[in-house]
Design a protein around this motif. Sequence first.
Motif: not given
Length: 680
Positions: A40-48, A104-111
């Motif tokens: 989540y921290a990676y995701w929040k930091s824009g490191k996708i 949106e993070f949970f949606e990201y995980l789901g995919n």
Amino acid sequence: MNDREMSCNSGGQFMDRGRMNQNGVVQPLLTDLYQITMAYAYWKSGKIDDQAVFDLFFRNNPFHGEFTIFAGLEECLKFLDSFHYSQSDIEYLKQTLPEGIENEFFEYLGNLTAHDVTLYAIDEGTVAFPRVPIIKIEGPLIIVQLLETTLLTLVNYASLMATNAARYRMVAGKHVKLLEFGLRRAQGPDGGLSASKYSYTGGFDGTSNVLAGKLFNIPVKGTHAHAYITSFSSLGELKTRLLKHKQTGVMEDLLEHAIRHRQMLSHVLDVSTEESSEGELAAMVSYAIAFPDGFMALVDTYDVKSRETEQIIQVPYDTKSRASQLMNGAPLTPPTTPSSINGQQQLSTLNGYNGKINGQHESVVHTNGLSKTTLVTESTTVTAITDTSTSSLSSTPTSAARATTAITTSTSFNGTAYLPKYVEKSFRSGLLNFSAVALALNDLGYHALGIRIDSGDLAYLSCLAREAFEKVAERFKVPWFNKLTIVASNDINEDTILSLNEQGHKIDCFGIGTHLVTCQRQPALGCVYKLVEINGQARIKLSQDVEKVTMPGNKNAYRLYSADGHALIDLLQKDTEQPPAVGQKVLCRHPFQESKRAYVIPSHVESLYKIYWQAGKICQQLPTLEQVREKVQISLKTLRNDHKRTLNPTPYKVKVAVSDNLYNFIHDLWLQNAPIGELS
């Protein structure tokens, strides 16, 4: 409900999923919480979109040895193949993670899937060495971070278990069978299944674990327990005595044949029929009727002692030394040279012996497996309690004989103790009854398989059994009796087998449980998973403990061989370097010790890494379990024998070397990242 959820049974265990059996327990939530919070921290930091490389390796070989067997790769690939957070996983994470996490993070995980991950690995079943990555993972930072804990749990125990099994195979030798009997002692059902699978990988011949046999196509073996023998108390309890002759089909009374043979065998084996248990005979006849072509019996349920006359033994007796032995709980020292006193022999007794030596009196009484020895001198009395119950191993072949045989009367003259001759009378009832039933089966056209010994001095008892079988074979003209299998069990470990080898045992098969499946000598391998590159930039972890400093960057690994075909050294290079070439001098350096370096001219160079997973699919033909098992033995042959020995093995060079280019790169990066101290 997705495919993964549908594939799990109620216990979350292995279910058939086409070609591969997927363990339902192995799923994305089988991880540490911090992996998901970091995601989540990676995701929040824009490191996708960040791309990362992780190395999975171990720092030290287990069991004080010089090699490790890599195992668990197939399970890792199954995990990547099925990686997906189900809807129920997402709902659970919403309830479990701290408040404030964006939907949106949970949606990201789901995919998320492992489609964009690339996995490099050495072949499963290959000998591996410390600090050489056995798996290399490339892909999006978040997803490869989320894989960490699960990949480690799939590789750590599997590799440890396969290594442990391979060590047992080496000490047992090529011609002795090894069976894994550890399910009841394993760390839970998943530990039990993994132990069965990877003990077979490491060189065992079968397992008692029926589910493992079904799932992994491992041979399943087993006999019966003491409970089956003790469930019968008399011949009258036999409800079925008839067995069909294998050739003629005529029903015959197996018990009648067994009783007739037992009478004849009592003279051959020098065991009175009165010494044997009727209930044991009934149980063996019953089991033989149930399994006439697979009759293998446990023969040490009853330990009936002999009441025969023995010679007196004359041995020097040092009272001070003896007192010291008794105070330290030492067992009686068995005499070795027969003698007599004035041509007379003493009678055996069942309740111990009493001897008087120069005014000193020593008495021994056996009660329920405990030996109480009292030494009385003019000034002091020393009492020692010794456990004389049977054990899996003793330091010498005669120890169990001392422990299970009554001690005979002795007398002393002129400072010399006259001790009795010790004779092992253990499991006489079992040997007599087994041999009788085996001959009875022979009358009806069947061949028994053998016996299992589960207690006592295994080396001595196996020799006693083999000698008895040879006598029976000669007396009754049944040559196959010489080849009956002798199986030994009872808390066996590596040291047990080494000691039994020294004692000249006659055991054909070991059943090993606790020490094998729990890896008692070392409970964990210690694999780690370290970030070594992100977005093409090398990363290094520094530590005051040099062993924990990581080797940065995307690397390739090569194994260099000598002219005699033995592995010399593993070499790590930057992925941009040209591979070492056969016949050309290569400078190999210790990654952290400047003075340790050597030139190697390899006669063969093996590239260790293959791409096993890429673009969402397995890229190599996966070997069968049998092929991985064979790979283990082939790979071990590339090591010198002194590297493989159990005691004080020769170190495998520096285990891992680095090219001169990588060495300089590591140390330059080290200096760039290490803080500069300030003195005042």
